[in-house]
Design an enzyme around this catalytic site. Structure first.
Site, PDB file in Angstrom:
ATOM      1  N   HIS A 135       8.856  11.272  32.726  1.00  7.93           N
ATOM      2  CA  HIS A 135       8.984  11.496  31.440  1.00  7.93           C
ATOM      3  C   HIS A 135      10.283  10.857  30.719  1.00  7.93           C
ATOM      4  O   HIS A 135      10.162  10.286  29.649  1.00  7.93           O
ATOM      5  CB  HIS A 135       8.933  13.137  31.248  1.00  7.93           C
ATOM      6  CG  HIS A 135       8.853  13.426  29.623  1.00  7.93           C
ATOM      7  ND1 HIS A 135       7.883  13.760  29.104  1.00  7.93           N
ATOM      8  CD2 HIS A 135      10.061  13.746  28.919  1.00  7.93           C
ATOM      9  CE1 HIS A 135       8.315  14.261  28.018  1.00  7.93           C
ATOM     10  NE2 HIS A 135       9.417  14.277  27.774  1.00  7.93           N
ATOM     11  N   GLU A 136      11.304  11.240  31.425  1.00  9.72           N
ATOM     12  CA  GLU A 136      12.623  10.713  30.857  1.00  9.72           C
ATOM     13  C   GLU A 136      12.690   8.979  30.881  1.00  9.72           C
ATOM     14  O   GLU A 136      13.209   8.540  29.805  1.00  9.72           O
ATOM     15  CB  GLU A 136      13.966  11.052  31.658  1.00  9.72           C
ATOM     16  CG  GLU A 136      14.091  12.766  31.766  1.00  9.72           C
ATOM     17  CD  GLU A 136      14.087  13.292  30.388  1.00  9.72           C
ATOM     18  OE1 GLU A 136      14.774  12.514  29.790  1.00  9.72           O
ATOM     19  OE2 GLU A 136      13.280  14.068  29.791  1.00  9.72           O
ATOM     20  N   HIS A 139      11.083   7.863  27.514  1.00  7.05           N
ATOM     21  CA  HIS A 139      12.060   7.890  26.405  1.00  7.05           C
ATOM     22  C   HIS A 139      12.758   6.476  26.478  1.00  7.05           C
ATOM     23  O   HIS A 139      12.829   5.829  25.384  1.00  7.05           O
ATOM     24  CB  HIS A 139      13.020   8.881  26.715  1.00  7.05           C
ATOM     25  CG  HIS A 139      12.272  10.277  26.094  1.00  7.05           C
ATOM     26  ND1 HIS A 139      11.672  10.461  25.143  1.00  7.05           N
ATOM     27  CD2 HIS A 139      12.576  11.402  26.837  1.00  7.05           C
ATOM     28  CE1 HIS A 139      11.382  11.751  24.797  1.00  7.05           C
ATOM     29  NE2 HIS A 139      11.876  12.490  25.996  1.00  7.05           N
ATOM     30  N   GLU A 187       7.916  13.527  22.393  1.00  6.86           N
ATOM     31  CA  GLU A 187       7.444  14.129  23.788  1.00  6.86           C
ATOM     32  C   GLU A 187       6.028  13.867  24.096  1.00  6.86           C
ATOM     33  O   GLU A 187       5.757  13.971  25.222  1.00  6.86           O
ATOM     34  CB  GLU A 187       7.845  15.601  23.744  1.00  6.86           C
ATOM     35  CG  GLU A 187       9.317  15.930  23.514  1.00  6.86           C
ATOM     36  CD  GLU A 187      10.438  15.469  24.530  1.00  6.86           C
ATOM     37  OE1 GLU A 187       9.771  15.683  25.946  1.00  6.86           O
ATOM     38  OE2 GLU A 187      11.204  14.864  24.517  1.00  6.86           O
TER      39      GLU A 187
END
Length: 336
Positions: A135-136, A139, A187
């Site tokens: 997930h990071e 980004h 997100e």
């Protein structure tokens, strides 16, 4: 570990995957809306130029431990494997900080770093940690880091301004709220990419469930959580449900965990997850016209809902941007 040992399936790499194919319509709409507010990009540039990103970076580095092959190598490998799977050339540095709240963030507009809280590492198993690190990495892949970094700076500055009851506090809150709207939308995109990186959307939902409950997932029932997410989605339809959801999220950097699970599984049901997982996707710079048209139609549909929530925030932010910029120059410019 290195090479294929880092991957969820040996040899599985999403080569040259174009992140625009995966962007949630809310992410597209929010980014477009944020970029049209006069003065916001000026403030973003000023906060970077005045050294606030550097100060934030130093604050994080001074209160955490850098992980590596010598420092918690198993955790570091899960972080590194996300960048291998997503075909990203550079792996940011990873830092671990003591904190009672489970969270992770990626900051640094030019040179990103990833910070995770100890509670998150201790509370999630190895596969769930992979979800968080993917997930990071998403980004970074989606160029979310600039606005994300500025949001962290603004959150810290606005807290100080409010505590001193300065006149600039309220305008700053308007900019903060605009960035928070964008952050919550971004997100949703990263949840999609994380599902692809670990090849398991249910694992992403299990991670969201564990984070929402604050307890290990083996003590919870994923089927019941997914039913709850489906129920939430049905109750959120229409204006009353939409505004209830907006009010519940005010002030948060992330959407509600149950909402995130609902949005992710809706996307999976569309068939896009399996298609991209199996390698059928346009490469970076070669977006499929059909996918682009479908994404545009979805974004246009979502924008009607999104702009209702964003309208008041955007109006306040537009009026506030110049006064905040002037205030930053006068009061903060000589302190860095």
């Amino acid at each position: 570990m290195s090479g294929d040992d880092d991957l969820p399936v040996p040899g599985y790499v999403l080569k040259e995957l174009d992140p625009n194919v995966l962007r949630h319509p809310a992410d597209k709409a929010a980014t477009a809306a944020l970029s049209t507010i006069p003065g916001v990009n000026r403030i973003v540039r000023m906060l970077i130029e005045l050294g606030y990103e550097r100060a934030l970076r130093q604050q994080l580095l001074a209160s955490s431990v850098r992980l590596s092959l010598q420092q918690l190598p198993d955790v570091y490998d899960r972080h590194r494997s996300a960048y291998t799977t997503l075909d990203l050339r550079t792996t940011p540095e990873l830092y671990l900080a003591e904190h009672p709240r489970s969270n992770a963030m990626t900051v640094g507009s030019q040179e990103p770093l990833v910070l995770v809280h100890s509670r998150l590492v201790e509370g999630l198993d190895a596969q769930q940690q992979r979800v968080v690190f993917a997930h990071e990495a998403a980004h970074v892949m989606c160029d979310h880091v600039l606005y994300g970094t500025v949001l962290q700076i603004v959150l810290r500055l606005s807290g100080g301004l409010l505590s001193k009851s300065l006149p600039t506090a309220l305008p700053f809150i308007a900019i903060q709220n605009a960035l928070l709207e964008w952050s919550r939308a971004a997100e949703l995109t990263c949840d999609r990419i994380a599902a692809l990186a670990v090849r398991d959307p249910l694992l992403v939902c299990k991670t969201l469930m564990s984070l929402a409950a604050g307890t290990a997932s083996d003590r919870l029932d994923l089927g019941a959580f997914l039913a709850q997410a489906d129920d939430f989605g049905k109750r959120s339809r229409g204006l009353p449900g939409t505004w209830t959801k907006i009010n519940l999220q005010l002030g948060g950097t992330h959407p509600l965990s149950v909402q995130r699970a609902h949005e992710l599984m809706d996307w999976v049901k569309s068939g896009d997850y399996e298609r991209i997982r199996d390698g059928v996707y346009p490469k970076r710079g070669q977006e499929d016209p059909n996918v682009r048209e479908e994404a545009k139609a979805a974004a246009d549909h979502y924008r009607e809902k999104f702009q209702g929530a964003f309208k008041d925030v955007a109006g306040q932010a537009e009026g506030a941007a110049k006064s905040i910029g002037d205030w930053l120059n006068k009061n903060l410019g000589d302190k860095n």
